[in-house]
Scaffold this motif. Structure first.
Motif, PDB file in Angstrom:
ATOM      1  N   PHE A  16       0.784  -1.282  -0.299  1.00  0.00           N
ATOM      2  CA  PHE A  16       0.149  -0.160   0.301  1.00  0.00           C
ATOM      3  C   PHE A  16       1.065   1.269  -0.069  1.00  0.00           C
ATOM      4  O   PHE A  16       0.619   2.346  -0.119  1.00  0.00           O
ATOM      5  CB  PHE A  16      -0.822   0.055   1.278  1.00  0.00           C
ATOM      6  CG  PHE A  16      -2.073  -0.758   1.040  1.00  0.00           C
ATOM      7  CD1 PHE A  16      -3.067  -0.924   0.300  1.00  0.00           C
ATOM      8  CD2 PHE A  16      -1.413  -1.544   2.062  1.00  0.00           C
ATOM      9  CE1 PHE A  16      -4.758  -1.354   0.116  1.00  0.00           C
ATOM     10  CE2 PHE A  16      -3.250  -3.612   1.518  1.00  0.00           C
ATOM     11  CZ  PHE A  16      -4.319  -2.758   0.654  1.00  0.00           C
ATOM     12  N   PHE A  17       2.756   1.287   0.145  1.00  0.00           N
ATOM     13  CA  PHE A  17       2.881   1.775   0.349  1.00  0.00           C
ATOM     14  C   PHE A  17       4.003   2.124  -0.394  1.00  0.00           C
ATOM     15  O   PHE A  17       5.698   2.143  -0.530  1.00  0.00           O
ATOM     16  CB  PHE A  17       3.194   2.740   1.263  1.00  0.00           C
ATOM     17  CG  PHE A  17       1.865   3.022   2.494  1.00  0.00           C
ATOM     18  CD1 PHE A  17       1.002   4.044   2.596  1.00  0.00           C
ATOM     19  CD2 PHE A  17       1.592   2.027   3.684  1.00  0.00           C
ATOM     20  CE1 PHE A  17       0.380   4.016   3.025  1.00  0.00           C
ATOM     21  CE2 PHE A  17       0.334   2.335   4.305  1.00  0.00           C
ATOM     22  CZ  PHE A  17      -0.005   3.485   3.672  1.00  0.00           C
ATOM     23  N   THR A  70      -4.526  -3.236  -4.352  1.00  0.00           N
ATOM     24  CA  THR A  70      -3.753  -2.686  -3.663  1.00  0.00           C
ATOM     25  C   THR A  70      -3.076  -1.396  -4.095  1.00  0.00           C
ATOM     26  O   THR A  70      -3.954  -0.412  -5.355  1.00  0.00           O
ATOM     27  CB  THR A  70      -2.500  -3.764  -3.912  1.00  0.00           C
ATOM     28  OG1 THR A  70      -2.564  -4.172  -5.524  1.00  0.00           O
ATOM     29  CG2 THR A  70      -2.086  -5.198  -3.059  1.00  0.00           C
ATOM     30  N   HIS A  71      -2.444  -0.699  -3.973  1.00  0.00           N
ATOM     31  CA  HIS A  71      -1.774   1.167  -4.785  1.00  0.00           C
ATOM     32  C   HIS A  71      -1.869   0.960  -5.817  1.00  0.00           C
ATOM     33  O   HIS A  71      -1.421   1.325  -6.832  1.00  0.00           O
ATOM     34  CB  HIS A  71      -0.113   1.411  -3.863  1.00  0.00           C
ATOM     35  CG  HIS A  71       0.051   2.528  -4.571  1.00  0.00           C
ATOM     36  ND1 HIS A  71       0.527   2.934  -5.848  1.00  0.00           N
ATOM     37  CD2 HIS A  71      -0.184   3.737  -3.436  1.00  0.00           C
ATOM     38  CE1 HIS A  71       0.958   3.656  -5.634  1.00  0.00           C
ATOM     39  NE2 HIS A  71       0.310   4.820  -4.343  1.00  0.00           N
ATOM     40  N   ALA A 105      -3.614   5.657  -4.921  1.00  0.00           N
ATOM     41  CA  ALA A 105      -4.295   5.873  -3.779  1.00  0.00           C
ATOM     42  C   ALA A 105      -5.479   6.285  -2.538  1.00  0.00           C
ATOM     43  O   ALA A 105      -5.088   5.974  -1.388  1.00  0.00           O
ATOM     44  CB  ALA A 105      -4.215   7.905  -3.532  1.00  0.00           C
ATOM     45  N   PRO A 161      -4.415   3.365   0.009  1.00  0.00           N
ATOM     46  CA  PRO A 161      -4.200   3.498   1.133  1.00  0.00           C
ATOM     47  C   PRO A 161      -5.279   4.440   1.679  1.00  0.00           C
ATOM     48  O   PRO A 161      -5.347   3.939   3.147  1.00  0.00           O
ATOM     49  CB  PRO A 161      -2.629   3.954   0.754  1.00  0.00           C
ATOM     50  CG  PRO A 161      -2.927   4.782  -0.445  1.00  0.00           C
ATOM     51  CD  PRO A 161      -3.059   3.372  -1.140  1.00  0.00           C
TER      52      PRO A 161
END
Length: 432
Positions: free
Chosen positions: A44-45, A107-108, A113, A116
């Protein structure tokens, strides 16, 4: 004083409902905590250095703690006004739905964006539910108990976190062992979240058959429920609230190290595998399942504050020893286990200690406020602080110093609090 068979059956049912419900809710919360340490930074990041990704993942972990006071205020108030049972059904449902939805999140890489952002929203919902859960779960079992037994019976809610952690990490360990690392990152972790639907359904079945506690029924019969319990607690029971908040800081910080941050420390600093790190937490959590009720029983026999203080002093000293010795699985395993033993000595008496600080008519609200605000000060900030300090200093001794301070804060809270051991759980008069 012994209980009659019907009263004893009600007590057993309340104990089972408190234990099973909090275990299932903490499974939901713990599976997120473990995933934040192991996979969320990548999923996610992405696109940032490993430290930043881990910090961001733990930031969403912290959101769950920050949300707890809202749950404590909202559900705590309802628990003192409409009853313990109804609120506990609502909190279990809220956490279960949020956890299940996390398992469905893109997921990312799939949604940018949005992914997340939704993770933070659902984590926030989890936190609101947990914030309203703890106070009610504690009262559910303790308000059915007899004189001199509240420490043991109230510990049912305290066994929930290690059981939930045990179940969550066990499921993740099995999934990680049965799948490749690529498959686990792709879809394996989702199964742990989707299983929440089955577990919560089981918990709802148990709680739907519960009776209301005798303490609330007595308050209801007298028409003595508060109309504005939050403001009343803040206005009339300030010292008990401060004492309960401070007493909870040390256990939260110690747990954040030995059940959450240790996964990151073992894999990124000691070069151990995910499976080895999770095994250490599993063994420690399994031991806590017995240690916590035993500690609650000890507090009935020798006093809450004495047992609690032994855990705080021991936890502070052990954190220094842990960072001096942890270097491999052979040293990390006993380090985590002993750390969680000291946590148990605080956590076992905690439920009774906190609830005993407040009068019966404000007990759900007061306990919930203490639990949730302490979580923000202790549990929410700790993993972030640990990650930052380790990256900047390269040594765990700064983390150990952080824990020493947190345990000292707990000792101050114990000193401010009421020393109650044998007050009848049904007492509805103002504490002396």
């Amino acid at each position: 004083m012994s209980s009659s068979p019907p009263e004893r059956r009600s007590l057993y049912k309340a104990f089972a409902a408190s234990l099973s419900g909090t275990s299932l809710e903490w499974y939901d919360f713990a599976v997120y905590s473990s995933a934040a340490a192991l996979v969320f930074g990548d999923l996610f990041f992405p696109g940032s250095e490993p430290l930043t990704g881990t910090l961001q993942a733990f930031a969403t972990y912290a959101v769950g703690y920050v949300a707890r006071p809202l749950g404590g205020i909202f559900f705590g108030r309802l628990g003192d006004v409409i009853g313990r049972k109804r609120v506990l059904v609502a909190t279990l449902l809220l956490i279960g739905v949020a956890t299940f939805c996390i398992g469905l999140l893109p997921t990312h890489a799939q949604a940018g964006a949005f992914a997340p952002a939704m993770l933070v929203v659902l984590r926030f919902a989890q936190g609101v539910g947990v914030g309203g859960e703890w106070g009610g779960a504690v009262l559910l079992s303790s308000e059915f108990s007899q004189e001199g037994q509240r420490g043991f019976w109230a510990s049912a809610a305290q066994v929930g976190p290690p059981l939930g952690t045990l179940l969550a990490n066990g499921v993740l360990a099995v999934l990680a062992g049965l799948t490749s690392e690529q498959a686990f990152l792709s879809w394996g972790w989702r199964i742990a979240f989707l299983l929440s639907a089955v577990l919560v359904a089981f918990g709802l079945l148990i709680r739907s058959k519960l009776e209301e506690t005798p303490v609330f029924l007595e308050l209801e019969a007298k028409g003595d429920q508060p109309t504005a319990p939050v403001s009343e607690v803040l206005r009339t029971e300030t010292r008990p609230l401060i004492a309960a908040i401070l007493a909870r800081v040390g256990p939260d910080v110690l747990y954040a190290l030995f059940a959450v941050f240790v996964l990151t420390y073992a894999t990124k600093e000691l070069g151990m595998s995910r499976g080895q790190a999770v095994t250490c937490v599993l063994v420690g959590s399994a031991l806590q399942v017995g240690m916590i009720p035993w500690s609650g029983w000890l507090s009935d026999r020798y006093g809450r504050r004495r047992i609690y203080a032994i855990g705080a002093v021991g936890g502070a000293i052990w954190s220094v020893i842990f960072f001096a010795t942890a270097s491999s699985l052979a040293t990390l395993l006993p380090g985590v286990v002993i750390g969680l033993v000291f946590h148990s000595l605080m956590y076992g008496p905690q439920a009774a200690f906190v609830s005993e600080q407040f009068t019966a008519r404000l007990r759900y609200t007061g306990s919930s406020l203490a639990y949730t605000f302490a979580g923000v000060i202790g549990g929410a900030l700790a993993p972030l602080a640990f990650t930052y300090f380790l990256a900047k200093t390269g040594t765990g001794y700064v983390i150990a110093a952080y824990i020493v301070v947190a345990c000292a804060v707990t000792l101050v809270g114990l000193g401010l609090g009421r020393a109650v051991r044998d007050e009848p759980s049904s007492a509805v008069t103002s504490p002396v």
